[in-house]
Design an enzyme around this catalytic site. Structure first.
Site, PDB file in Angstrom:
ATOM      1  CG  ASN A  33      -5.517  -2.874  23.104  1.00 15.50           C
ATOM      2  OD1 ASN A  33      -5.808  -1.680  23.106  1.00 15.50           O
ATOM      3  ND2 ASN A  33      -6.039  -3.727  22.247  1.00 15.50           N
ATOM      4  CG  HIS A  44       5.425  -1.425  22.225  1.00 14.58           C
ATOM      5  ND1 HIS A  44       4.360  -1.977  22.894  1.00 14.58           N
ATOM      6  CD2 HIS A  44       6.420  -2.349  22.283  1.00 14.58           C
ATOM      7  CE1 HIS A  44       4.695  -3.155  23.366  1.00 14.58           C
ATOM      8  NE2 HIS A  44       5.949  -3.415  23.001  1.00 14.58           N
TER       9      HIS A  44
END
Length: 190
Positions: A33, A44
């Site tokens: 997550n 990310h």
């Protein structure tokens, strides 16, 4: 690492980090997550201690070390990124078993639609929880999602002391070879 105000932390927790995806990728990497740094930046694996980007390069998936802000460049190599659970948190142990199960269900549906050759889940504990596979180990899995093969990779978090940069790069490299992905490959497979 920058310090966040309480308001910034709440905004990061509420933010959904967009996937970096396309149909027919060689490998769709799947994090657990988003961490708070990832949620705050929208990139990310953005936390400075995370080894994802260096391992991706050392394993031969990318011809140079990419910065998290260059994540869209992954698509040109037939690679993408998503997460098991969308909700950002400071630590993965803040996620509930139900969030992992629901995340696994939603991830399977996403993979069926995108049809990557390989789904690479980074974190064996997350894979076990999301797909109810308590015996899974790092490496290729017997499970498929449609035609997509599944590989479990070590978690690149700096907190994962069981794996060094080199041993992680070796495991990522095994996947790269299995996927037939090369840094010079432009775009998703035909």
């Amino acid at each position: 690492m920058p310090r966040f105000t309480p308001e910034e932390l709440q905004a990061a927790r509420d933010r959904v980090v967009p996937d970096v995806v396309a149909e027919g990728l060689h490998v769709l990497f799947c994090g657990i997550n988003p961490g708070l740094m990832t949620a705050a930046t929208g990139h990310h694996f953005a936390r400075p201690g995370n080894r994802f980007w260096p391992v991706l390069h050392r394993s031969g998936f990318t011809p140079r070390l990419l910065k998290p802000s260059e994540q869209q460049e992954l698509l040109s190599y037939g690679l993408g990124i998503t997460n098991v659970v969308e909700r950002a948190s400071a630590r993965a142990d803040e996620l509930s078993a139900e969030e992992y199960r629901e995340g696994g269900r939603l991830l399977a549906a996403k993979v069926e639609g995108l049809r990557p050759r390989w789904l690479a889940v980074v974190g064996v504990t997350a894979y076990r929880a999301a797909f109810d596979d308590r015996k899974a180990q790092v490496g290729p899995q017997p499970r498929t999602i449609g035609e997509t093969r599944v590989w479990v990779l070590p978690n690149p978090s700096g907190l994962n002391a069981h794996w060094t940069l080199e041993t992680m790069a070796e495991e990522f490299g095994r996947l790269r070879e299995a996927a037939g992905s090369r840094p010079s490959t432009a775009g998703p497979p035909p």
